[in-house]
Design a protein around this motif. Structure first.
Motif, PDB file in Angstrom:
ATOM      1  N   ARG A  73       0.834  -1.210   0.000  1.00  0.00           N
ATOM      2  CA  ARG A  73       0.000   0.000   0.000  1.00  0.00           C
ATOM      3  C   ARG A  73       0.867   1.257   0.000  1.00  0.00           C
ATOM      4  NH1 ARG A  73      -2.741   3.175   3.948  1.00  0.00           N
ATOM      5  NH2 ARG A  73      -2.108   1.825   5.671  1.00  0.00           N
ATOM      6  N   TYR A  74       0.456   2.222  -0.805  1.00  0.00           N
ATOM      7  CA  TYR A  74       1.216   3.466  -0.913  1.00  0.00           C
ATOM      8  C   TYR A  74       1.209   4.219   0.411  1.00  0.00           C
ATOM      9  CZ  TYR A  74       2.827   8.029  -2.397  1.00  0.00           C
ATOM     10  OH  TYR A  74       3.543   9.199  -2.504  1.00  0.00           O
ATOM     11  N   ARG A  75       2.367   4.745   0.786  1.00  0.00           N
ATOM     12  CA  ARG A  75       2.515   5.538   2.005  1.00  0.00           C
ATOM     13  C   ARG A  75       2.900   6.963   1.624  1.00  0.00           C
ATOM     14  NH1 ARG A  75       0.430   2.258   6.071  1.00  0.00           N
ATOM     15  NH2 ARG A  75       1.141   0.115   5.713  1.00  0.00           N
ATOM     16  N   ALA A  76       2.369   7.920   2.356  1.00  0.00           N
ATOM     17  CA  ALA A  76       2.661   9.323   2.072  1.00  0.00           C
ATOM     18  C   ALA A  76       4.153   9.595   2.175  1.00  0.00           C
ATOM     19  CB  ALA A  76       1.893  10.216   3.042  1.00  0.00           C
ATOM     20  N   ASP A  77       4.635  10.498   1.320  1.00  0.00           N
ATOM     21  CA  ASP A  77       6.052  10.806   1.221  1.00  0.00           C
ATOM     22  C   ASP A  77       6.223  12.330   1.286  1.00  0.00           C
ATOM     23  OD1 ASP A  77       8.588  11.552  -0.161  1.00  0.00           O
ATOM     24  OD2 ASP A  77       8.770   9.384  -0.424  1.00  0.00           O
ATOM     25  N   GLU A  78       7.100  12.805   2.160  1.00  0.00           N
ATOM     26  CA  GLU A  78       7.294  14.242   2.321  1.00  0.00           C
ATOM     27  C   GLU A  78       7.846  14.884   1.053  1.00  0.00           C
ATOM     28  OE1 GLU A  78       9.673  15.038   5.726  1.00  0.00           O
ATOM     29  OE2 GLU A  78       8.154  14.347   7.168  1.00  0.00           O
ATOM     30  N   ALA A  79       8.703  14.160   0.331  1.00  0.00           N
ATOM     31  CA  ALA A  79       9.263  14.714  -0.906  1.00  0.00           C
ATOM     32  C   ALA A  79       8.171  14.905  -1.953  1.00  0.00           C
ATOM     33  CB  ALA A  79      10.366  13.796  -1.439  1.00  0.00           C
ATOM     34  N   VAL A  80       7.223  13.977  -1.995  1.00  0.00           N
ATOM     35  CA  VAL A  80       6.105  14.107  -2.936  1.00  0.00           C
ATOM     36  C   VAL A  80       5.227  15.288  -2.532  1.00  0.00           C
ATOM     37  CG1 VAL A  80       4.006  12.990  -3.790  1.00  0.00           C
ATOM     38  CG2 VAL A  80       6.122  11.671  -3.578  1.00  0.00           C
ATOM     39  N   GLN A  81       4.994  15.444  -1.229  1.00  0.00           N
ATOM     40  CA  GLN A  81       4.203  16.584  -0.765  1.00  0.00           C
ATOM     41  C   GLN A  81       4.886  17.900  -1.140  1.00  0.00           C
ATOM     42  OE1 GLN A  81       2.628  16.216   3.201  1.00  0.00           O
ATOM     43  NE2 GLN A  81       2.597  18.438   3.518  1.00  0.00           N
ATOM     44  N   ALA A  82       6.212  17.947  -1.012  1.00  0.00           N
ATOM     45  CA  ALA A  82       6.953  19.154  -1.393  1.00  0.00           C
ATOM     46  C   ALA A  82       6.817  19.424  -2.891  1.00  0.00           C
ATOM     47  CB  ALA A  82       8.422  19.006  -1.008  1.00  0.00           C
ATOM     48  N   ALA A  83       6.793  18.351  -3.691  1.00  0.00           N
ATOM     49  CA  ALA A  83       6.635  18.517  -5.140  1.00  0.00           C
ATOM     50  C   ALA A  83       5.274  19.114  -5.464  1.00  0.00           C
ATOM     51  CB  ALA A  83       6.812  17.171  -5.838  1.00  0.00           C
ATOM     52  N   TRP A  84       4.237  18.631  -4.799  1.00  0.00           N
ATOM     53  CA  TRP A  84       2.909  19.185  -5.040  1.00  0.00           C
ATOM     54  C   TRP A  84       2.834  20.642  -4.559  1.00  0.00           C
ATOM     55  CZ3 TRP A  84       0.322  17.293  -8.646  1.00  0.00           C
ATOM     56  CH2 TRP A  84       0.165  15.932  -8.847  1.00  0.00           C
ATOM     57  N   HIS A  85       3.548  20.969  -3.504  1.00  0.00           N
ATOM     58  CA  HIS A  85       3.584  22.366  -3.044  1.00  0.00           C
ATOM     59  C   HIS A  85       4.178  23.251  -4.131  1.00  0.00           C
ATOM     60  CE1 HIS A  85       4.885  25.957  -0.810  1.00  0.00           C
ATOM     61  NE2 HIS A  85       3.919  25.652   0.056  1.00  0.00           N
ATOM     62  N   THR A  86       5.228  22.772  -4.773  1.00  0.00           N
ATOM     63  CA  THR A  86       5.834  23.526  -5.877  1.00  0.00           C
ATOM     64  C   THR A  86       4.845  23.677  -7.023  1.00  0.00           C
ATOM     65  OG1 THR A  86       8.058  22.732  -5.325  1.00  0.00           O
ATOM     66  CG2 THR A  86       7.715  23.547  -7.564  1.00  0.00           C
ATOM     67  N   VAL A  87       4.140  22.602  -7.333  1.00  0.00           N
ATOM     68  CA  VAL A  87       3.155  22.659  -8.419  1.00  0.00           C
ATOM     69  C   VAL A  87       2.134  23.754  -8.171  1.00  0.00           C
ATOM     70  CG1 VAL A  87       1.206  21.414  -9.463  1.00  0.00           C
ATOM     71  CG2 VAL A  87       3.405  20.252  -9.144  1.00  0.00           C
ATOM     72  N   TYR A  88       1.626  23.819  -6.940  1.00  0.00           N
ATOM     73  CA  TYR A  88       0.564  24.778  -6.634  1.00  0.00           C
ATOM     74  C   TYR A  88       1.055  26.219  -6.512  1.00  0.00           C
ATOM     75  CZ  TYR A  88      -3.306  21.505  -5.933  1.00  0.00           C
ATOM     76  OH  TYR A  88      -4.319  20.587  -6.127  1.00  0.00           O
ATOM     77  N   THR A  89       2.334  26.401  -6.259  1.00  0.00           N
ATOM     78  CA  THR A  89       2.836  27.763  -6.017  1.00  0.00           C
ATOM     79  C   THR A  89       3.672  28.322  -7.156  1.00  0.00           C
ATOM     80  OG1 THR A  89       4.729  26.819  -4.806  1.00  0.00           O
ATOM     81  CG2 THR A  89       2.800  27.485  -3.516  1.00  0.00           C
ATOM     82  N   ASP A  90       3.986  27.498  -8.148  1.00  0.00           N
ATOM     83  CA  ASP A  90       4.784  27.944  -9.288  1.00  0.00           C
ATOM     84  C   ASP A  90       3.867  28.147 -10.492  1.00  0.00           C
ATOM     85  OD1 ASP A  90       6.514  28.385 -11.377  1.00  0.00           O
ATOM     86  OD2 ASP A  90       7.688  26.552 -11.110  1.00  0.00           O
ATOM     87  N   PRO A  91       3.691  29.403 -10.946  1.00  0.00           N
ATOM     88  CA  PRO A  91       2.795  29.659 -12.083  1.00  0.00           C
ATOM     89  C   PRO A  91       3.160  28.858 -13.333  1.00  0.00           C
ATOM     90  CG  PRO A  91       3.410  31.715 -11.007  1.00  0.00           C
ATOM     91  CD  PRO A  91       4.263  30.644 -10.393  1.00  0.00           C
ATOM     92  N   ALA A  92       4.410  28.457 -13.452  1.00  0.00           N
ATOM     93  CA  ALA A  92       4.827  27.697 -14.635  1.00  0.00           C
ATOM     94  C   ALA A  92       4.260  26.285 -14.646  1.00  0.00           C
ATOM     95  CB  ALA A  92       6.357  27.634 -14.698  1.00  0.00           C
ATOM     96  N   GLN A  93       3.725  25.837 -13.505  1.00  0.00           N
ATOM     97  CA  GLN A  93       3.192  24.475 -13.398  1.00  0.00           C
ATOM     98  C   GLN A  93       1.656  24.452 -13.441  1.00  0.00           C
ATOM     99  OE1 GLN A  93       5.343  22.188 -13.627  1.00  0.00           O
ATOM    100  NE2 GLN A  93       7.205  23.324 -13.106  1.00  0.00           N
ATOM    101  N   ALA A  94       1.065  25.454 -14.064  1.00  0.00           N
ATOM    102  CA  ALA A  94      -0.393  25.592 -14.042  1.00  0.00           C
ATOM    103  C   ALA A  94      -1.113  24.351 -14.574  1.00  0.00           C
ATOM    104  CB  ALA A  94      -0.812  26.821 -14.843  1.00  0.00           C
ATOM    105  N   GLU A  95      -0.577  23.716 -15.613  1.00  0.00           N
ATOM    106  CA  GLU A  95      -1.263  22.551 -16.174  1.00  0.00           C
ATOM    107  C   GLU A  95      -1.241  21.379 -15.203  1.00  0.00           C
ATOM    108  OE1 GLU A  95       0.452  21.144 -19.764  1.00  0.00           O
ATOM    109  OE2 GLU A  95       2.429  20.732 -18.898  1.00  0.00           O
ATOM    110  N   LEU A  96      -0.217  21.312 -14.362  1.00  0.00           N
ATOM    111  CA  LEU A  96      -0.171  20.248 -13.366  1.00  0.00           C
ATOM    112  C   LEU A  96      -1.143  20.501 -12.218  1.00  0.00           C
ATOM    113  CD1 LEU A  96       3.640  19.404 -13.178  1.00  0.00           C
ATOM    114  CD2 LEU A  96       1.814  18.157 -14.364  1.00  0.00           C
TER     115      LEU A  96
END
Length: 283
Positions: free
Chosen positions: A197-220
């Motif tokens: 079963r998949y377990r939450a990962d802090e590095a993945v959470q940080a990646a999603w934080h970048t997605v939401y805060t970087d205008p260049a990642q709007a499609e993501l």
């Protein structure tokens, strides 16, 4: 006043039309019946008791199983599109899948009318049968990353089903393919595909934080929100399942040896795509 443009149906004798109707009368099933295999479909409901509510239970269960197959189809297309970096294709399949999930969740309404007395009246004919044994539903859980090798044991007597589930267990989940896309965009490391079963990962959470805060990642961001639409509907399904069982049979042990309400409650409390939920507290 302008002449009327309303056209009345043509009721005149049409040899071609009348001939087609006559042909259907003499040659059996209509093309629609043959295409949809209605001759088979309407023979698959065989209640084993005289309780009226059992027919509703059977038909609802069969409809759910068909929708599980359709949802697997859409999620498989989503994975294929993600692997090809076809984000529009992945989003289209996810959104079609969300509509399938809506119908699935609404299907619980058909079972909401089932009283404990009615269910108890035909429950003995179920024997060891339980929705917990649905291989189609388990396949969806594996696609979401909710994997468990232990659950394959019940399919030892069905080699083809066991093989398909074992492949799903060992292969990448839908979320693994999403994370692989993020890795190709340089946002996180390559995901490790396991049969657990998949377990939450802090590095993945940080990646999603970048997605939401970087205008260049709007499609993501659009992809992330479509994934949340999917995840939220999974939670609604689990909650409806829990409520339906609680309403129809209370805290009795589940058929097929499951623990009933306690297992369903634990499942309903488990987030799908956990980092997408956790990151919202940081934004």
């Amino acid at each position: 006043m302008a002449p009327s443009t309303v056209q009345t149906p043509n009721l005149a004798f049409d040899p071609a039309r009348e001939g087609a109707v006559a042909d259907l009368r003499t040659n059996g099933a209509t093309p629609y019946e043959r295409y949809a295999r209605l001759d088979v479909l309407h023979t698959l409901q065989e209640p084993r008791s005289t309780v009226d509510a059992e027919l509703s239970f059977i038909i609802t269960t069969q409809v759910m199983e068909l929708l599980f197959d359709l949802l697997k189809h859409e999620w498989t297309l989503t994975q294929q599109a993600l692997r090809s970096d076809d984000l529009p294709g992945a989003l289209a399949a996810l959104r079609r899948g969300a509509h399938v999930q809506d119908v699935l969740n609404s299907s619980w309404d058909l079972l909401a009318t089932l009283t404990p007395v009615e269910f108890s009246a035909f429950r003995p004919v179920l024997g060891e049968a339980s929705g917990f044994q649905s291989s189609a539903y388990l396949r969806l859980e594996f696609m979401l990353g909710n994997k468990s090798e232990r659950l394959l044991e019940m399919y030892q007597g069905s080699p083809e089903v066991h093989r398909e589930l074992a492949e799903a267990l060992a292969g990448p989940s839908l979320y693994d393919d999403v994370l692989a896309l993020l890795a190709r965009r340089g946002l996180t490391g390559e995901p490790t595909v396991t049969g657990e079963r998949y377990r939450a990962d802090e590095a993945v959470q940080a990646a999603w934080h970048t997605v939401y805060t970087d205008p260049a990642q709007a499609e993501l961001v659009v992809l992330a929100e479509a994934l949340l639409d999917t995840a939220e509907r999974v939670t609604r399904w689990r909650q409806r399942h829990y409520a339906s069982v609680k309403r129809s049979m209370g805290a009795k042990p589940g058929t097929g040896g499951s623990s009933g309400l306690s297992w369903l409650k634990a499942a309903a409390d488990q987030d799908v795509f956990p980092e997408l939920w956790a990151v919202r507290g940081e934004l």
